[in-house]
Each structure stands twice: as C-alpha cells, then as structure tokens.
Design a protein around this motif. Structure first.
Motif, PDB file in Angstrom:
ATOM      1  N   ILE A 205     -39.919  26.340  47.817  1.00 38.91           N
ATOM      2  CA  ILE A 205     -39.533  27.550  47.102  1.00 38.91           C
ATOM      3  C   ILE A 205     -38.389  27.967  47.852  1.00 38.91           C
ATOM      4  O   ILE A 205     -38.344  28.273  49.058  1.00 38.91           O
ATOM      5  CB  ILE A 205     -40.592  28.753  47.170  1.00 38.91           C
ATOM      6  CG1 ILE A 205     -41.886  28.078  46.274  1.00 38.91           C
ATOM      7  CG2 ILE A 205     -40.360  30.102  46.583  1.00 38.91           C
ATOM      8  CD1 ILE A 205     -43.067  29.073  46.712  1.00 38.91           C
ATOM      9  N   ASN A 206     -37.177  28.270  46.971  1.00 39.08           N
ATOM     10  CA  ASN A 206     -36.049  28.682  47.597  1.00 39.08           C
ATOM     11  C   ASN A 206     -35.699  30.073  46.991  1.00 39.08           C
ATOM     12  O   ASN A 206     -35.332  29.617  45.603  1.00 39.08           O
ATOM     13  CB  ASN A 206     -34.799  27.732  47.399  1.00 39.08           C
ATOM     14  CG  ASN A 206     -33.519  28.024  48.183  1.00 39.08           C
ATOM     15  OD1 ASN A 206     -33.459  27.943  49.333  1.00 39.08           O
ATOM     16  ND2 ASN A 206     -32.768  28.269  47.439  1.00 39.08           N
ATOM     17  N   ASP A 207     -35.520  31.186  47.581  1.00 37.55           N
ATOM     18  CA  ASP A 207     -35.486  32.324  46.937  1.00 37.55           C
ATOM     19  C   ASP A 207     -34.113  33.138  47.562  1.00 37.55           C
ATOM     20  O   ASP A 207     -34.003  33.140  48.629  1.00 37.55           O
ATOM     21  CB  ASP A 207     -36.497  33.264  47.110  1.00 37.55           C
ATOM     22  CG  ASP A 207     -36.275  34.609  46.157  1.00 37.55           C
ATOM     23  OD1 ASP A 207     -35.524  35.021  45.662  1.00 37.55           O
ATOM     24  OD2 ASP A 207     -37.570  35.335  46.197  1.00 37.55           O
ATOM     25  N   GLU A 208     -33.143  33.094  46.766  1.00 36.32           N
ATOM     26  CA  GLU A 208     -31.778  33.462  46.968  1.00 36.32           C
ATOM     27  C   GLU A 208     -31.353  34.866  46.303  1.00 36.32           C
ATOM     28  O   GLU A 208     -31.258  34.869  45.033  1.00 36.32           O
ATOM     29  CB  GLU A 208     -30.753  32.467  46.643  1.00 36.32           C
ATOM     30  CG  GLU A 208     -29.423  32.860  47.223  1.00 36.32           C
ATOM     31  CD  GLU A 208     -28.530  31.540  47.281  1.00 36.32           C
ATOM     32  OE1 GLU A 208     -28.347  31.133  48.392  1.00 36.32           O
ATOM     33  OE2 GLU A 208     -27.876  31.322  46.432  1.00 36.32           O
TER      34      GLU A 208
ATOM     35  N   ILE B  21     -29.405  36.823  51.123  1.00 30.75           N
ATOM     36  CA  ILE B  21     -30.567  36.539  51.729  1.00 30.75           C
ATOM     37  C   ILE B  21     -31.171  35.190  51.109  1.00 30.75           C
ATOM     38  O   ILE B  21     -31.432  35.177  49.975  1.00 30.75           O
ATOM     39  CB  ILE B  21     -31.490  37.714  51.581  1.00 30.75           C
ATOM     40  CG1 ILE B  21     -30.916  38.774  52.251  1.00 30.75           C
ATOM     41  CG2 ILE B  21     -32.769  37.337  52.384  1.00 30.75           C
ATOM     42  CD1 ILE B  21     -31.656  40.103  52.137  1.00 30.75           C
ATOM     43  N   THR B  22     -31.347  34.320  51.761  1.00 29.27           N
ATOM     44  CA  THR B  22     -32.134  32.953  51.280  1.00 29.27           C
ATOM     45  C   THR B  22     -33.233  32.921  52.005  1.00 29.27           C
ATOM     46  O   THR B  22     -33.370  32.646  53.330  1.00 29.27           O
ATOM     47  CB  THR B  22     -30.858  31.997  51.949  1.00 29.27           C
ATOM     48  OG1 THR B  22     -29.768  31.806  51.197  1.00 29.27           O
ATOM     49  CG2 THR B  22     -31.802  30.489  51.373  1.00 29.27           C
ATOM     50  N   ASP B  23     -34.364  32.721  51.313  1.00 29.42           N
ATOM     51  CA  ASP B  23     -35.647  32.505  51.621  1.00 29.42           C
ATOM     52  C   ASP B  23     -36.052  31.122  51.313  1.00 29.42           C
ATOM     53  O   ASP B  23     -36.262  31.017  50.310  1.00 29.42           O
ATOM     54  CB  ASP B  23     -36.555  33.863  51.340  1.00 29.42           C
ATOM     55  CG  ASP B  23     -37.838  33.811  51.887  1.00 29.42           C
ATOM     56  OD1 ASP B  23     -38.327  32.929  52.672  1.00 29.42           O
ATOM     57  OD2 ASP B  23     -38.554  35.025  51.810  1.00 29.42           O
ATOM     58  N   TYR B  24     -36.443  30.383  52.363  1.00 18.05           N
ATOM     59  CA  TYR B  24     -36.913  28.959  52.315  1.00 18.05           C
ATOM     60  C   TYR B  24     -38.180  28.500  52.700  1.00 18.05           C
ATOM     61  O   TYR B  24     -38.381  28.751  53.923  1.00 18.05           O
ATOM     62  CB  TYR B  24     -35.530  28.068  52.884  1.00 18.05           C
ATOM     63  CG  TYR B  24     -35.858  26.584  52.432  1.00 18.05           C
ATOM     64  CD1 TYR B  24     -35.411  25.990  51.468  1.00 18.05           C
ATOM     65  CD2 TYR B  24     -36.517  25.966  53.404  1.00 18.05           C
ATOM     66  CE1 TYR B  24     -35.308  24.426  51.242  1.00 18.05           C
ATOM     67  CE2 TYR B  24     -36.718  24.286  53.064  1.00 18.05           C
ATOM     68  CZ  TYR B  24     -36.310  23.936  52.081  1.00 18.05           C
ATOM     69  OH  TYR B  24     -36.294  22.440  51.997  1.00 18.05           O
ATOM     70  N   GLN B  25     -39.032  28.029  51.959  1.00 18.94           N
ATOM     71  CA  GLN B  25     -40.390  27.701  52.216  1.00 18.94           C
ATOM     72  C   GLN B  25     -40.758  26.360  51.975  1.00 18.94           C
ATOM     73  O   GLN B  25     -40.679  25.953  50.617  1.00 18.94           O
ATOM     74  CB  GLN B  25     -41.211  28.870  51.771  1.00 18.94           C
ATOM     75  CG  GLN B  25     -42.638  28.245  52.213  1.00 18.94           C
ATOM     76  CD  GLN B  25     -43.734  29.509  51.703  1.00 18.94           C
ATOM     77  OE1 GLN B  25     -43.401  30.809  52.040  1.00 18.94           O
ATOM     78  NE2 GLN B  25     -44.858  29.163  51.513  1.00 18.94           N
TER      79      GLN B  25
END
Length: 830
Positions: A422-425, A458-462
């Motif tokens: 999951i990559n939320d930018e 803001i890059t949120d990577y999981q």
C-alpha cells in the motif's frame, strides 16, 4: 465575404500601385509608426495604412506593416484622413490630419471586431512556429494525429520534444524538463510526474511553448528548459464550443467538451473530459549473473492496463473595467487504474533449465487532484503597462494497492511469496505570484516580479507479507515507513528588454531561495539504514540553497525575413521526493529502487545560438547549443549483497550526484508549404553527451552521441479530405551502464469536414508498424541484461468533433485570458 475580400484586394492593389508611383522627391514627408494587437501586444504583420487626401478623395496612398508591425510611408504634404485596417479587426481612424512634415504616429493598438470576425473565413492557416526572444511557439491544434489522443501524445509531435515508451518527456534529449500549464506549475501536469498528461485530452491545447533559453520571468527549475502548455479558451462574444467523441482499439473511448460563454462583462469557460482506455503491453528480459544460484534468467512480461478518468476545468473571467479583470477557475481530476502484470520466469544453470516461476501483480490506483486558481490583471494603459497577480492552491491524493503472488510451477508447484503493498501519497502546493510590466518609450520594457511555491509531499508505504506457517499477513517493519518532504522556493526577478535598430535584447536576473526538508518515520534501525546508504547520510535533513540565475537573450535581424539569436541562462535541477526517500520500494523481488537523501541540486549553464530564415513558402530554423551541468543526477545499479529465498541476486537502483556532464548539439527545422493543399514539416536534432563521476569506487563516466528526427506531411484532397503522416526516429543512445537501440514510429491520420464545416470526422492510427519498442542492453561487473519493452501496442482511433458557433480557422488573437505568463518583451520575427 467575397465582396469584402475583393475590396481588400482592390485596396491592396491600388496602394501598391500608388507606392510604386510615388517615388522620392524634395516635397516628400514620411509617416511612420507601429501596429500592435490591443489585447496581447503582438505585432500585426500586413496591417494596411491608408492615406486619403481630404482635398482630392480619389487620391489614395499608403503601405503595409512589416513582420514587426512597423510601417514607414512617404507621401506629399497635405491634409489626410488616416486609417489603419486589418482583416477582422476594428479600423483605427485619424481624420483631417495636417501633414506638413514627417511624423511618427507611435504605437497604434487595434482590437478584434467581434461582429466582423463571425463573417470572416481565413483561407490560410496560422503559422505553425512563432519565434520569440526566448522561445518557439508551436500551434498544434490542427494536428490530425492527436484527435482523440492525450496531451502526452500531442507533445510527441512537437519539434525538439520526445516522449519515450514509458511517457517520460525530454527536450533535446535531456529529460530534466519543467512542465508548466498556462505559465505556472499545475496539478494538471501532475506533481513532479507526467502521468497526468496521459489523461488530459489533446484537443484542450491551444499551443505549446518550447523555451530552451528561459527568461528571468520563468522558474529556474529544469536544466533542459521549459515546456509551457497553453490551454484553449475562446474569446469571441456569445456561446461557442465543441464536442469531441472518440473510440478505438485496443479498447478506448471518451468524450471531451469545450464550452465558452462570453459577454461584455464576463467570460465563462469549461473543458470536461471522460475517458476509458486499455493499454496492453509487453516486455522481455534476458539476464545473466556472475553470482547467485542461477547464471541466467529469462523473464517474459505481459501488461494488461485499464484506466478510467474524469477531468473538468471550470472558470470565469469577470471584466471589472475595460482595463482590468479577475479570473477564477477550479480544476478536478479523478482516475482509477487497474493494471495486471504477468511475469513468466525461467532459470538456467550451465544452459539447462533449473526451474520456472509465475508471478502475478495486480495494482489498483485511485487518484484525485484539485486545483483552485485566481488571477487579477490590471492594464494601466494600452501600451502594455500592466500588473498581474496570481494565487493557486493544488492538492492531490494517490493510493496504490498492489497484490503480488509468485508460485513455482517447475519442477514443483508451490507458493513462493504473497505480498500486499500500500503506497499512499498526499501532495499539496501553494503558489503566489505577482508580475509588473512597464514599457519605456517605443521599444523598451522593464519587468519585475515575485513567485513563491510551497510544496508538501507525504508518502506512506506499507508492505505486508504472508506468513505461510500461520496463514496471516505480517507487516514488514524493515520496509514500512512514512516520509515527509517539503520543497519551498521563493524567487524575485527583474528583466529589461529593448531594441536598437536591428538588435533586440532581453537581460534578466533571478534570485531563488530553496529549502528542502525531509523527515523519516520508521521502526527500522536508522543507524543500519545510514550504514547501507553511506556514513555521511542524514535521513532527516533541512537544506537551504541561495542561487542567482542570470539570463541573456539577443536577436539580430539580418534582413526582413532573416535573423540570428543568442541565449544564455543558468538553471537548477532539484531532486524530487521519490529521488530522496531512503526506503527501498520494490518493482519486483529482485529489483528495488532506493532514494538518496544525500542528493544535492544540480546546476547548469546553457548557451544557444539560433538562426531563422523565411521565404514565401519555406521557413528554416536552426540552432547550436551547449550545456554544462555540475552535480548532475544519474541512476545506477549495484549489488545489495542479498538474495531472495530462492537464490536470486537482488539489484538496487539508486540516484547519485555525478561530478559533471556536458551536452553539445545542433538542431534544424523546415516548414515548407509550396501550395495550399500541401504542408511539409521536418526537424533533426543531433547531440553529444559526456559525463564523469565515481560512486562507491565505480567509475560511471560515459560518452554518447545520439540523434532524433521527425517528419510530418499534410495533404488536402478534394471533398475537404485531409491526410497527415507523422514519422519519428530516435537514434541509439547510452548512459553509464545501458545502451539503447534506435526506435522508429509512424502515425497516420485522415479527416473529412462535414455539416458545413462545423463537424470533422477523423481516423488516426498510432504506431502503424507496431515498432515503438525500447530495446536495451545493460552491463555491470555482476550481471548483464538484454531487454525489450513496449508500453502500448498499435492503436486505431475514430473521432468526431462538432463545433457550435465556432469557426474552424481564425485569424488574430482576442482579449487576454488572465494567463499571460508568456506574454513579455518580444523582438525579431514572429
């Protein structure tokens, strides 16, 4: 219409005869001046000056303006009615003028006559290329091969520009290009990416400005230069617009509507598009290794991509007075993507097949962007004295969800890995800008301004991996992270332009302050990460840079239709957030990309020597350019020292600052229109690139000579049928580790006007020969790779456009639209 045309022809004939007969005599006086478009300040070539004697009305003389809008007419002293006329423009009149000595009428500004414009049909087409002091302007609205296509497709038909098979845009072979929309950074062009340009319809474009030597007014970002995409907006009174419907194979369909409602007090405009497309593609990789469990691996990939998107741009310009207006607009874009990649992997040892695996990756993407823009324009007078102010807020959110599953299919069938990524930018951008223009005398102009851009990403990577023993997904703490990146740029500039005789110049200086801030949040041991990247790397940073960026642009007129130009500018290339994010992201289990927070901006000095020559049927443009860049970026591949669970070497790609690179090249373009039914357009660009630099003990220096050429022909047949062919070839190229073969592509199209020229049917075949494929060879000290990649297979598009109260062809430009970033001091040929 025919009577009006006949009137102008008779007037022109009589004026020409009168001028030819006038000669020079002792009683002659000279009447001089300059004619400009009232709304945008552009010179009006071939405007007619008429001198009618008051005492003898049958005595008429006069002349026409040159390419810069200047006129100089000799006549006898006397009393005259003076008028300046131009087709579809309001006539300028001065009656009962006593002319006893030579007189300079100064600058005469005339505007469009809306009522007359509705009845005017212009047989000729607008010039394809306009050359200004700091840019070339290409009008691409009549390109048949872009019907039903995207902005990205349209850019690939612009000389000096190349869009590769993955959608990356380069200018003169350099991919560090600054993309602007209506003169400003915009969510329409994407945040640091060109993906959004694949979703916007091409028929929303009015023109593309190729700015290889940007003046101080423009951002210093982009060492290759700037591409400014100017969007359409009608300027005639009443309601007008168009609807474009298209469908094609591989499956694609869409509809785009442009609408405009203008009164004396306001102008409402809108462009809305809906699009669905499927993009099948393929790739092949033949990799050999010097270490790991296998000495050769073959990969065959099939891409099945589909996307749905909706975009709309709605705005209104309100005329506060005859000299001021305020424009507001809102842009929205929503898209959904569903991409599936099948990867068949065969592994060999000593020439014998050892095992096979099959990997499926499905990526779902939800993307939405919003942009609010406000513009205020104040014209203090008709001579170009003006003030503009802009505010723009953009925000976007992109969520990518990938499901990855890889299985062994030979010699045994078993699950190897199953992962969810999951990559939320999230991105936000604020822009504040003000520009002031002050004409000084007839030819000089002073400008000053400020621009501030504040960007936050803001890059949120999981990454979740399946624990096969428990059957549950477990978060990979070593790769899961959140990275916040801020880029704040404040700039002030000033520039001065003037013209002395045949020499025009534009001198400018821009001061930019840059702040780059990075913050990393992760459970992974930061010391271990720093050790992997380098002992001097700080994953949390706050960097500040202050730079001066001078610009010099000169044009010297060798003749009425011939000129040379010289440009110099200093540019900067700032690293984007994904180039700095230190956590690795995986395109596969064996290939990772890792950003480098130690990257510094690159700086470049560029020189450009240009030439332009016009004949009646032929236009020749050419230039020689040189650029030297320090701290240039280069992506390199290196070993990680790690292998997958099944023994494959893991390779890392990382961007680095090389020492320097130099680029020298030459380009030429020809536009030939021998008859009304034939137009030929070609361009050629040859460049040599060399770089030097060492990273982790490896020398990545390289030298490369490459070229690309473009040819386009447009033929008008009876029954109002147009045929167009666009051919493009990019020669072989190489960088520090990879050599790429040449690429050839051919697009063909035809169109037919229907419904009294209000409608047009067109058929477009993109990549007719299905040859737009990238073939390359990569070699390092630990592996080699031969590959072939095709982003999208040959496509066929059928389109129909219908125009409401619009003329297919227009002459002249209307009132300013609040997006005047490109309208500045100009000189030389247009």
């Amino acid at each position: 219409m025919n009577k009006k045309l006949l009137t102008y022809l008779l007037l022109f004939t009589s004026l020409t005869f009168g001028i030819a007969q006038s000669g020079r005599g002792p009683n002659q006086i000279t009447l001089s001046g300059k004619v400009l478009d009232k709304d945008n300040g552009l010179p009006l070539e071939y405007a007619t000056l008429v001198l009618q004697s008051v005492d003898n009305p049958g005595q008429v003389t006069g002349g026409i303006t040159d390419i810069d809008g200047n006129f100089s007419v000799e006549t006898k002293p006397g009393t005259y009615n003076i008028s300046v006329e131009y087709i579809s423009y309001k006539t300028y009149r001065l009656n009962n003028q006593e002319l006893n000595s030579s007189r300079d009428l100064g600058t005469i500004r005339i505007g469009i006559d809306v009522e007359q414009l509705e009845a005017v049909e212009v047989v000729g087409e607008k010039t394809t290329v306009e050359v200004r002091l700091d840019k070339k302007v290409y009008n691409i609205g009549k390109d048949l091969t872009t019907s039903g296509a995207t902005v990205s497709d349209a850019l690939n038909n612009v000389p000096s520009v190349n869009v590769d098979v993955e959608g990356n845009i380069s200018l003169r072979g350099n991919d560090n290009v600054r993309i602007l929309i209506n003169g400003k950074p915009s969510a329409l062009a994407g945040f640091g990416s060109t993906d959004a340009l694949r979703q916007l319809p091409a028929d929303a474009i009015e023109k593309v400005e190729v700015i290889t030597s940007p003046s101080a007014r423009y951002d210093a970002e982009g060492t290759a230069g700037i591409l400014n995409i100017v969007l359409r907006k009608e300027k005639t009174l009443g309601f007008n617009g168009s609807v474009n419907v298209y469908a094609g194979y591989p499956i694609q369909s869409g509809i785009t509507a442009n609408a405009n409602l203008r009164t004396d007090k306001f102008n409402i405009f809108n462009t809305t598009g809906v699009r669905y497309n499927e993009s099948p593609g393929n790739a092949f990789f033949d990799n050999t290794y010097t270490s790991g469990s296998f000495d050769r691996i073959l990969e065959v990939r099939d891409y099945d991509r589909s996307g749905k998107n909706f975009n709309t741009n709605l705005g209104m310009e309100y005329f506060l007075s005859d000299n001021s207006s305020i424009t507001g607009s809102i842009f929205m874009r929503f898209s959904e993507g569903d991409d599936t990649t099948d990867n068949s992997n065969s592994r060999f040892n000593n020439g014998a097949l050892d095992s096979r695996t099959f990997r499926v990756e499905e990526e779902l993407e939800d993307d939405e962007s919003y942009q609010l823009s406000l513009n205020y324009t104040k014209d203090f007078n008709d001579d170009g004295h003006k003030l503009t102010a802009d505010f723009q807020y953009s925000t976007g959110n992109e969520i990518e969800t990938s499901r990855i599953e890889e299985n062994s299919i030979f010699p045994d069938s078993e699950l190897i890995v199953r992962e969810n990524v999951i990559n939320d930018e999230e991105e936000k951008e604020y822009l504040i800008q003000a520009d002031y223009v002050l004409p000084i005398g007839e030819n000089a102009q002073f400008e000053a301004g400020y621009r501030g851009t504040l960007e936050n990403t803001i890059t949120d990577y999981q990454l979740d991996s399946l624990d096969q023993s428990s059957g549950n997904f477990v978060i990979n703490r070593n790769l899961t992270n959140k990275f916040t990146y801020d880029e704040n740029v404040h700039a002030v500039y000033t520039q001065y332009g003037n013209k002395f005789g045949k020499l025009s110049f534009l001198l400018g200086l821009r001061l930019e302050s840059t702040q780059l801030i990075g913050k990393l949040e992760s459970e992974f041991d930061s010391e271990a990460l720093q050790e992997e990247l380098g002992v001097d790397v700080d994953v949390n940073f706050d960097k500040n840079y202050l730079g001066l960026f001078p610009t010099v642009n000169l044009i010297y007129e060798l003749g009425e239709m011939e000129q040379i130009s010289l440009g110099y500018n200093r540019r900067i290339n700032r690293p984007r957030g994904w180039f700095i994010n230190p956590f690795p992201s995986r395109s596969s289990r064996t290939n990772i990309f890792q950003g480098n927070p130690d990257l510094d901006p690159a700086f470049a000095n560029a020189f450009d020597l240009g030439y332009l020559k016009r004949w009646q049927e032929l236009t020749l443009t050419g230039s020689v350019y040189y650029q030297k860049e320090t701290n240039s970026f280069e992506r390199v591949q290196e070993q990680t020292g790690q292998t997958t669970t099944d023994g494959i070497e893991i390779v890392r790609s990382i961007p680095i600052n090389l020492a320097t690179n130099e680029r020298i090249g030459a380009e030429a373009g020809l536009l030939y229109s021998p008859t009304r039914w034939l137009r030929l357009n070609s361009s050629f660009n040859l460049f040599r690139f060399s770089s030097e630099g060492v990273f982790n003990g490896v020398d990545y220096g390289t030298e490369n000579t490459s070229w690309f050429a473009r040819f386009s022909s447009k033929v008008t047949l009876p029954a109002k049928i147009d045929l167009q062919t666009n051919a493009f070839y990019r020669g072989p190229s190489q960088n520090a580790q990879t050599e790429s073969e040449g690429i050839f592509s051919l697009n063909v199209a035809m169109s037919k006007d229907v419904f009294n020229d209000n409608g047009t049917i067109s058929l477009n075949v993109s990549d007719l020969l299905n040859s737009r494929k990238r073939r390359s060879f990569t070699e390092t000290d630990f592996f080699t790779s031969r590959s072939e990649f095709q982003w999208r297979e040959r496509s066929v598009t059928l389109a129909f456009i219908y125009r409401f109260n619009e003329q297919k062809k227009r002459n002249g430009q209307g009132r300013g639209n609040g997006y005047d970033d490109g309208e500045e001091f100009e000189g030389g040929a247009k």
